[in-house]
Design a protein around this motif. Sequence first.
Motif, PDB file in Angstrom:
ATOM      1  N   ALA A  25       0.865  -1.237   0.247  1.00  0.00           N
ATOM      2  CA  ALA A  25      -0.018  -0.098   0.008  1.00  0.00           C
ATOM      3  C   ALA A  25       0.862   1.261  -0.028  1.00  0.00           C
ATOM      4  O   ALA A  25       0.424   2.107  -0.457  1.00  0.00           O
ATOM      5  CB  ALA A  25      -0.815  -0.125   1.196  1.00  0.00           C
ATOM      6  N   GLY A  26       2.074   1.264   0.509  1.00  0.00           N
ATOM      7  CA  GLY A  26       2.999   2.313   0.804  1.00  0.00           C
ATOM      8  C   GLY A  26       3.481   2.719  -0.420  1.00  0.00           C
ATOM      9  O   GLY A  26       3.442   3.789  -1.037  1.00  0.00           O
ATOM     10  N   ILE A  27       3.787   1.720  -1.267  1.00  0.00           N
ATOM     11  CA  ILE A  27       4.560   1.900  -2.682  1.00  0.00           C
ATOM     12  C   ILE A  27       3.442   2.325  -3.603  1.00  0.00           C
ATOM     13  O   ILE A  27       3.590   3.089  -4.388  1.00  0.00           O
ATOM     14  CB  ILE A  27       5.074   0.633  -3.313  1.00  0.00           C
ATOM     15  N   ALA A  28       2.122   1.670  -3.506  1.00  0.00           N
ATOM     16  CA  ALA A  28       0.944   2.254  -4.341  1.00  0.00           C
ATOM     17  C   ALA A  28       0.685   3.849  -3.918  1.00  0.00           C
ATOM     18  O   ALA A  28       0.573   4.633  -4.914  1.00  0.00           O
ATOM     19  CB  ALA A  28      -0.103   1.344  -4.190  1.00  0.00           C
ATOM     20  N   LEU A  29       0.493   3.977  -2.860  1.00  0.00           N
ATOM     21  CA  LEU A  29       0.411   5.377  -2.443  1.00  0.00           C
ATOM     22  C   LEU A  29       1.419   6.519  -2.779  1.00  0.00           C
ATOM     23  O   LEU A  29       1.090   7.518  -3.324  1.00  0.00           O
ATOM     24  CB  LEU A  29       0.211   5.485  -0.962  1.00  0.00           C
ATOM     25  N   ILE A  30       2.661   6.265  -2.734  1.00  0.00           N
ATOM     26  CA  ILE A  30       3.736   7.033  -3.171  1.00  0.00           C
ATOM     27  C   ILE A  30       3.494   7.218  -4.974  1.00  0.00           C
ATOM     28  O   ILE A  30       3.714   8.234  -5.424  1.00  0.00           O
ATOM     29  CB  ILE A  30       5.148   6.400  -2.844  1.00  0.00           C
ATOM     30  N   LEU A  31       3.344   6.113  -5.522  1.00  0.00           N
ATOM     31  CA  LEU A  31       3.332   6.136  -7.039  1.00  0.00           C
ATOM     32  C   LEU A  31       2.051   7.144  -7.506  1.00  0.00           C
ATOM     33  O   LEU A  31       2.016   7.978  -8.358  1.00  0.00           O
ATOM     34  CB  LEU A  31       3.096   4.670  -7.703  1.00  0.00           C
ATOM     35  N   ILE A  32       0.772   6.805  -6.842  1.00  0.00           N
ATOM     36  CA  ILE A  32      -0.277   7.605  -7.204  1.00  0.00           C
ATOM     37  C   ILE A  32      -0.354   8.982  -6.867  1.00  0.00           C
ATOM     38  O   ILE A  32      -0.660   9.968  -7.395  1.00  0.00           O
ATOM     39  CB  ILE A  32      -1.583   6.891  -6.795  1.00  0.00           C
ATOM     40  N   THR A  33       0.397   9.289  -5.710  1.00  0.00           N
ATOM     41  CA  THR A  33       0.545  10.585  -5.234  1.00  0.00           C
ATOM     42  C   THR A  33       1.477  11.418  -6.295  1.00  0.00           C
ATOM     43  O   THR A  33       1.153  12.397  -6.607  1.00  0.00           O
ATOM     44  CB  THR A  33       0.990  10.647  -3.944  1.00  0.00           C
ATOM     45  N   VAL A  34       2.379  10.614  -6.897  1.00  0.00           N
ATOM     46  CA  VAL A  34       3.560  11.493  -7.618  1.00  0.00           C
ATOM     47  C   VAL A  34       3.010  11.662  -9.031  1.00  0.00           C
ATOM     48  O   VAL A  34       2.945  12.791  -9.620  1.00  0.00           O
ATOM     49  CB  VAL A  34       4.832  10.625  -7.736  1.00  0.00           C
ATOM     50  N   PHE A  35       2.107  10.594  -9.642  1.00  0.00           N
ATOM     51  CA  PHE A  35       1.215  10.928 -10.698  1.00  0.00           C
ATOM     52  C   PHE A  35       0.231  11.928 -10.429  1.00  0.00           C
ATOM     53  O   PHE A  35       0.072  12.867 -11.492  1.00  0.00           O
ATOM     54  CB  PHE A  35       0.489   9.543 -10.973  1.00  0.00           C
ATOM     55  N   LEU A  36      -0.499  11.956  -9.608  1.00  0.00           N
ATOM     56  CA  LEU A  36      -1.634  12.870  -9.521  1.00  0.00           C
ATOM     57  C   LEU A  36      -0.810  14.491  -9.317  1.00  0.00           C
ATOM     58  O   LEU A  36      -1.273  15.265  -9.687  1.00  0.00           O
ATOM     59  CB  LEU A  36      -2.338  12.739  -8.105  1.00  0.00           C
ATOM     60  N   LEU A  37       0.333  14.652  -8.383  1.00  0.00           N
ATOM     61  CA  LEU A  37       1.142  15.871  -8.404  1.00  0.00           C
ATOM     62  C   LEU A  37       1.362  16.311  -9.741  1.00  0.00           C
ATOM     63  O   LEU A  37       1.551  17.482  -9.960  1.00  0.00           O
ATOM     64  CB  LEU A  37       2.074  15.750  -7.291  1.00  0.00           C
ATOM     65  N   SER A  38       1.926  15.317 -10.606  1.00  0.00           N
ATOM     66  CA  SER A  38       2.735  15.701 -11.772  1.00  0.00           C
ATOM     67  C   SER A  38       1.418  15.845 -12.964  1.00  0.00           C
ATOM     68  O   SER A  38       1.968  16.410 -13.888  1.00  0.00           O
ATOM     69  CB  SER A  38       3.576  14.673 -12.202  1.00  0.00           C
ATOM     70  N   ALA A  39       0.118  15.766 -12.676  1.00  0.00           N
ATOM     71  CA  ALA A  39      -0.791  15.576 -13.450  1.00  0.00           C
ATOM     72  C   ALA A  39      -1.341  17.140 -14.111  1.00  0.00           C
ATOM     73  O   ALA A  39      -1.928  17.280 -15.221  1.00  0.00           O
ATOM     74  CB  ALA A  39      -1.908  15.078 -13.152  1.00  0.00           C
ATOM     75  N   GLY A  40      -1.189  18.184 -13.239  1.00  0.00           N
ATOM     76  CA  GLY A  40      -1.683  19.461 -13.463  1.00  0.00           C
ATOM     77  C   GLY A  40      -2.857  19.642 -13.155  1.00  0.00           C
ATOM     78  O   GLY A  40      -3.716  19.142 -12.198  1.00  0.00           O
ATOM     79  N   GLU A  41      -3.536  20.837 -13.798  1.00  0.00           N
ATOM     80  CA  GLU A  41      -5.013  21.068 -13.341  1.00  0.00           C
ATOM     81  C   GLU A  41      -5.984  20.130 -13.643  1.00  0.00           C
ATOM     82  O   GLU A  41      -5.942  19.574 -14.745  1.00  0.00           O
ATOM     83  CB  GLU A  41      -5.210  22.472 -14.008  1.00  0.00           C
ATOM     84  N   PRO A  42      -6.943  19.974 -12.890  1.00  0.00           N
ATOM     85  CA  PRO A  42      -8.245  18.885 -12.994  1.00  0.00           C
ATOM     86  C   PRO A  42      -9.074  19.633 -13.832  1.00  0.00           C
ATOM     87  O   PRO A  42      -9.133  21.031 -13.857  1.00  0.00           O
ATOM     88  CB  PRO A  42      -8.726  18.803 -11.681  1.00  0.00           C
ATOM     89  N   ASP A  43      -9.779  18.950 -14.639  1.00  0.00           N
ATOM     90  CA  ASP A  43     -11.006  19.417 -15.359  1.00  0.00           C
ATOM     91  C   ASP A  43     -12.049  19.960 -14.296  1.00  0.00           C
ATOM     92  O   ASP A  43     -12.430  19.418 -13.354  1.00  0.00           O
ATOM     93  CB  ASP A  43     -11.437  18.444 -16.076  1.00  0.00           C
ATOM     94  N   PRO A  44     -12.490  21.310 -14.440  1.00  0.00           N
ATOM     95  CA  PRO A  44     -13.713  21.691 -13.738  1.00  0.00           C
ATOM     96  C   PRO A  44     -14.855  20.931 -13.682  1.00  0.00           C
ATOM     97  O   PRO A  44     -15.793  21.144 -12.705  1.00  0.00           O
ATOM     98  CB  PRO A  44     -13.723  23.181 -14.282  1.00  0.00           C
ATOM     99  N   ASN A  45     -15.163  20.287 -14.542  1.00  0.00           N
ATOM    100  CA  ASN A  45     -16.402  19.153 -14.664  1.00  0.00           C
ATOM    101  C   ASN A  45     -16.082  18.052 -13.736  1.00  0.00           C
ATOM    102  O   ASN A  45     -17.304  17.573 -13.384  1.00  0.00           O
ATOM    103  CB  ASN A  45     -16.649  18.751 -16.075  1.00  0.00           C
ATOM    104  N   TRP A  46     -15.032  17.707 -13.175  1.00  0.00           N
ATOM    105  CA  TRP A  46     -15.021  16.636 -12.197  1.00  0.00           C
ATOM    106  C   TRP A  46     -15.514  17.101 -10.590  1.00  0.00           C
ATOM    107  O   TRP A  46     -15.573  18.366 -10.360  1.00  0.00           O
ATOM    108  CB  TRP A  46     -13.530  16.236 -12.231  1.00  0.00           C
ATOM    109  N   PRO A  47     -16.004  16.142  -9.916  1.00  0.00           N
ATOM    110  CA  PRO A  47     -16.620  16.381  -8.695  1.00  0.00           C
ATOM    111  C   PRO A  47     -15.027  17.339  -7.875  1.00  0.00           C
ATOM    112  O   PRO A  47     -14.219  17.017  -8.314  1.00  0.00           O
ATOM    113  CB  PRO A  47     -16.646  14.940  -8.096  1.00  0.00           C
TER     114      PRO A  47
END
Length: 112
Positions: A25-47
């Motif tokens: 879970a720790g490895i997965a959390l680190i990977l998804i956090t890095v991915f989400l932080l590098s993704a940029g601005e979210p679409d305003p239509n998302w929740p």
Amino acid sequence: MAHGNEFQNNPIHAASVSKRMLQGAGIALILITVFLLSAGEPDPNWPKLWIIRPLVVVPLAGALGGVLYYNLDHLRSEGSWRKTLAHILSLIGYVIVLWLGVVLGLHGTMWD
């Protein structure tokens, strides 16, 4: 009187299942956090709180991958080519489970 046929209590599992789950879970959390932080601005239509879903689902999938690693410890204890096979199966299984977790976590937002 010594018995020549005594059993030794050698544990098959090097670590507990909860430790393997936390590692996965720790490895997965680190990977998804890095991915989400590098993704940029979210679409305003998302929740509004869309980021919570991948931050929960992906580590759960990683924990499941940790359980898979734990369950293949019996092959690792036999040594030789079975140890290598267990490591390869664990890695492939973890990547597949993690990929499915990312798909489920990002479905409806970044995975459209």
